[in-house]
Structure formats: C-alpha cells, structure tokens
Design a protein around this motif. Structure first.
Motif, PDB file in Angstrom:
ATOM      1  N   ASP A  33     -48.258 -14.659 -41.313  1.00 41.88           N
ATOM      2  CA  ASP A  33     -48.855 -13.325 -41.281  1.00 41.88           C
ATOM      3  C   ASP A  33     -47.814 -12.216 -41.175  1.00 41.88           C
ATOM      4  O   ASP A  33     -48.111 -11.060 -41.395  1.00 41.88           O
ATOM      5  CB  ASP A  33     -49.825 -13.204 -40.094  1.00 41.88           C
ATOM      6  N   ALA A  34     -46.602 -12.566 -40.825  1.00 37.53           N
ATOM      7  CA  ALA A  34     -45.560 -11.560 -40.601  1.00 37.53           C
ATOM      8  C   ALA A  34     -45.074 -10.983 -41.930  1.00 37.53           C
ATOM      9  O   ALA A  34     -45.066 -11.647 -42.952  1.00 37.53           O
ATOM     10  CB  ALA A  34     -44.398 -12.174 -39.840  1.00 37.53           C
ATOM     11  N   ASP A  35     -44.645  -9.749 -41.885  1.00 38.19           N
ATOM     12  CA  ASP A  35     -44.061  -9.075 -43.036  1.00 38.19           C
ATOM     13  C   ASP A  35     -42.736  -9.761 -43.383  1.00 38.19           C
ATOM     14  O   ASP A  35     -41.952 -10.065 -42.490  1.00 38.19           O
ATOM     15  CB  ASP A  35     -43.825  -7.611 -42.659  1.00 38.19           C
ATOM     16  N   PRO A  36     -42.469 -10.000 -44.670  1.00 39.67           N
ATOM     17  CA  PRO A  36     -41.211 -10.661 -45.050  1.00 39.67           C
ATOM     18  C   PRO A  36     -39.969  -9.920 -44.542  1.00 39.67           C
ATOM     19  O   PRO A  36     -38.992 -10.547 -44.139  1.00 39.67           O
ATOM     20  CB  PRO A  36     -41.247 -10.669 -46.574  1.00 39.67           C
ATOM     21  N   GLY A  37     -40.006  -8.594 -44.565  1.00 43.86           N
ATOM     22  CA  GLY A  37     -38.882  -7.815 -44.062  1.00 43.86           C
ATOM     23  C   GLY A  37     -38.684  -7.983 -42.573  1.00 43.86           C
ATOM     24  O   GLY A  37     -37.548  -8.029 -42.077  1.00 43.86           O
ATOM     25  N   GLU A  38     -39.777  -8.102 -41.845  1.00 44.76           N
ATOM     26  CA  GLU A  38     -39.691  -8.327 -40.402  1.00 44.76           C
ATOM     27  C   GLU A  38     -39.069  -9.690 -40.119  1.00 44.76           C
ATOM     28  O   GLU A  38     -38.275  -9.842 -39.194  1.00 44.76           O
ATOM     29  CB  GLU A  38     -41.074  -8.227 -39.763  1.00 44.76           C
ATOM     30  N   LEU A  39     -39.415 -10.684 -40.931  1.00 44.03           N
ATOM     31  CA  LEU A  39     -38.826 -12.014 -40.756  1.00 44.03           C
ATOM     32  C   LEU A  39     -37.316 -11.980 -40.985  1.00 44.03           C
ATOM     33  O   LEU A  39     -36.561 -12.577 -40.230  1.00 44.03           O
ATOM     34  CB  LEU A  39     -39.481 -13.016 -41.711  1.00 44.03           C
ATOM     35  N   GLU A  72     -34.721   3.882 -48.551  1.00 47.15           N
ATOM     36  CA  GLU A  72     -34.598   2.434 -48.703  1.00 47.15           C
ATOM     37  C   GLU A  72     -33.256   2.077 -49.335  1.00 47.15           C
ATOM     38  O   GLU A  72     -32.598   1.122 -48.923  1.00 47.15           O
ATOM     39  CB  GLU A  72     -35.739   1.871 -49.549  1.00 47.15           C
ATOM     40  N   GLU A  73     -32.833   2.850 -50.319  1.00 47.18           N
ATOM     41  CA  GLU A  73     -31.551   2.588 -50.988  1.00 47.18           C
ATOM     42  C   GLU A  73     -30.376   2.764 -50.023  1.00 47.18           C
ATOM     43  O   GLU A  73     -29.424   1.991 -50.047  1.00 47.18           O
ATOM     44  CB  GLU A  73     -31.373   3.486 -52.208  1.00 47.18           C
ATOM     45  N   GLU A  74     -30.442   3.773 -49.180  1.00 50.85           N
ATOM     46  CA  GLU A  74     -29.376   3.994 -48.194  1.00 50.85           C
ATOM     47  C   GLU A  74     -29.335   2.858 -47.169  1.00 50.85           C
ATOM     48  O   GLU A  74     -28.257   2.415 -46.769  1.00 50.85           O
ATOM     49  CB  GLU A  74     -29.559   5.340 -47.505  1.00 50.85           C
ATOM     50  N   ILE A  75     -30.502   2.378 -46.774  1.00 49.06           N
ATOM     51  CA  ILE A  75     -30.572   1.248 -45.839  1.00 49.06           C
ATOM     52  C   ILE A  75     -29.947   0.019 -46.488  1.00 49.06           C
ATOM     53  O   ILE A  75     -29.132  -0.686 -45.874  1.00 49.06           O
ATOM     54  CB  ILE A  75     -32.031   0.977 -45.408  1.00 49.06           C
ATOM     55  N   LYS A  76     -30.297  -0.236 -47.743  1.00 44.60           N
ATOM     56  CA  LYS A  76     -29.712  -1.376 -48.458  1.00 44.60           C
ATOM     57  C   LYS A  76     -28.195  -1.241 -48.547  1.00 44.60           C
ATOM     58  O   LYS A  76     -27.464  -2.214 -48.362  1.00 44.60           O
ATOM     59  CB  LYS A  76     -30.332  -1.504 -49.853  1.00 44.60           C
ATOM     60  N   LYS A  92     -27.725 -11.580 -48.094  1.00 42.59           N
ATOM     61  CA  LYS A  92     -27.194 -11.779 -49.437  1.00 42.59           C
ATOM     62  C   LYS A  92     -28.276 -11.882 -50.509  1.00 42.59           C
ATOM     63  O   LYS A  92     -28.073 -11.498 -51.646  1.00 42.59           O
ATOM     64  CB  LYS A  92     -26.309 -13.014 -49.463  1.00 42.59           C
ATOM     65  N   ASP A  93     -29.432 -12.397 -50.156  1.00 47.53           N
ATOM     66  CA  ASP A  93     -30.524 -12.570 -51.103  1.00 47.53           C
ATOM     67  C   ASP A  93     -31.156 -11.216 -51.434  1.00 47.53           C
ATOM     68  O   ASP A  93     -31.551 -10.474 -50.520  1.00 47.53           O
ATOM     69  CB  ASP A  93     -31.573 -13.521 -50.514  1.00 47.53           C
ATOM     70  N   GLU A  94     -31.254 -10.893 -52.707  1.00 46.86           N
ATOM     71  CA  GLU A  94     -31.762  -9.590 -53.149  1.00 46.86           C
ATOM     72  C   GLU A  94     -33.211  -9.355 -52.706  1.00 46.86           C
ATOM     73  O   GLU A  94     -33.568  -8.255 -52.278  1.00 46.86           O
ATOM     74  CB  GLU A  94     -31.655  -9.481 -54.671  1.00 46.86           C
ATOM     75  N   GLU A  95     -34.029 -10.384 -52.786  1.00 51.16           N
ATOM     76  CA  GLU A  95     -35.432 -10.266 -52.374  1.00 51.16           C
ATOM     77  C   GLU A  95     -35.531  -9.990 -50.868  1.00 51.16           C
ATOM     78  O   GLU A  95     -36.322  -9.148 -50.428  1.00 51.16           O
ATOM     79  CB  GLU A  95     -36.179 -11.550 -52.732  1.00 51.16           C
ATOM     80  N   ASP A  96     -34.733 -10.701 -50.086  1.00 56.80           N
ATOM     81  CA  ASP A  96     -34.704 -10.476 -48.636  1.00 56.80           C
ATOM     82  C   ASP A  96     -34.199  -9.073 -48.317  1.00 56.80           C
ATOM     83  O   ASP A  96     -34.731  -8.395 -47.431  1.00 56.80           O
ATOM     84  CB  ASP A  96     -33.814 -11.501 -47.936  1.00 56.80           C
ATOM     85  N   LEU A  97     -33.185  -8.635 -49.042  1.00 57.51           N
ATOM     86  CA  LEU A  97     -32.620  -7.302 -48.838  1.00 57.51           C
ATOM     87  C   LEU A  97     -33.659  -6.222 -49.124  1.00 57.51           C
ATOM     88  O   LEU A  97     -33.824  -5.282 -48.345  1.00 57.51           O
ATOM     89  CB  LEU A  97     -31.390  -7.111 -49.726  1.00 57.51           C
TER      90      LEU A  97
END
Length: 108
Positions: A33-39, A72-76, A92-97
């Motif tokens: 149930d958790a947000d992928p970004g939170e994980l 979001e871009e600055e955070i990345k 390192k993973d783009e999707e995780d980032l």
C-alpha cells in the motif's frame, strides 16, 4: 488442580494469538500500500533524514517541506549529484529516482 488447568488452557489459547503469519500478512499489506517513492526513501534516505523527514543532526537537511523549495527535477539533481555532506548517486535506478523525487516534492 482446577486453577492450574485453567491457567494452562488460557496460556495455550493466548500463545496462538498473533502468529508470525498474521504479522507477515500485515507487513505485506503495508508494503504493497505504500507509495513507491516512500519505499525508496525508507530504503535509502531515512538513516540521515529520519522517519519524519526532519533531518538528523546538523548535516542532514530537513526535507519536511522540500516540495515548496525545490522542483522534482531539482530534487533529482541533488540525489544524482549530491550536495554538501550528502553523497552523490544513492539512487541509481531511474524509476526509483522518479518515484522518490515525486514523493519528496509532494511534501510542501
């Protein structure tokens, strides 16, 4: 003797409550149930920035309102390149980032 049997029976009944199977099911539901970004945050960032995003110590920045300060871009960019005491390349993973940046940006 009757008291001992009653106590033993209650002990056996209570021992069956809350088995590890119940705990595993609850954990799986929480993770799914958790947000992928939170994980990603919990796996990578929580050690320095804390559970509440408030930062730990003088070198770990408070991220609780980072979305009102950075895009979001600055955070990345910060995650990729690092900044001050934060090391570069922790995700390192783009999707995780992308998921992490989106989740952090939602904190305004």
């Amino acid at each position: 003797m009757r008291k001992i049997i009653t106590v033993l029976t209650l002990t056996i009944l209570l021992a069956g409550c809350g088995t590890s199977e119940d705990k595993n099911t609850a954990t799986k539901e929480t993770v799914s149930d958790a947000d992928p970004g939170e994980l990603v945050y919990k796996q990578t960032c929580i050690g320095c920035h804390g559970q509440d995003l408030g930062g730990r110590g003088s070198s770990a920045k408070d991220l609780s309102h980072i979305g009102s300060k950075l895009t979001e871009e600055e955070i990345k960019n910060v995650v990729i390149n690092g900044r001050r005491s934060m090391p570069a390349g922790l995700v390192k993973d783009e999707e995780d980032l992308d998921a992490l940046a989106k989740w952090l940006h939602s904190h305004k």
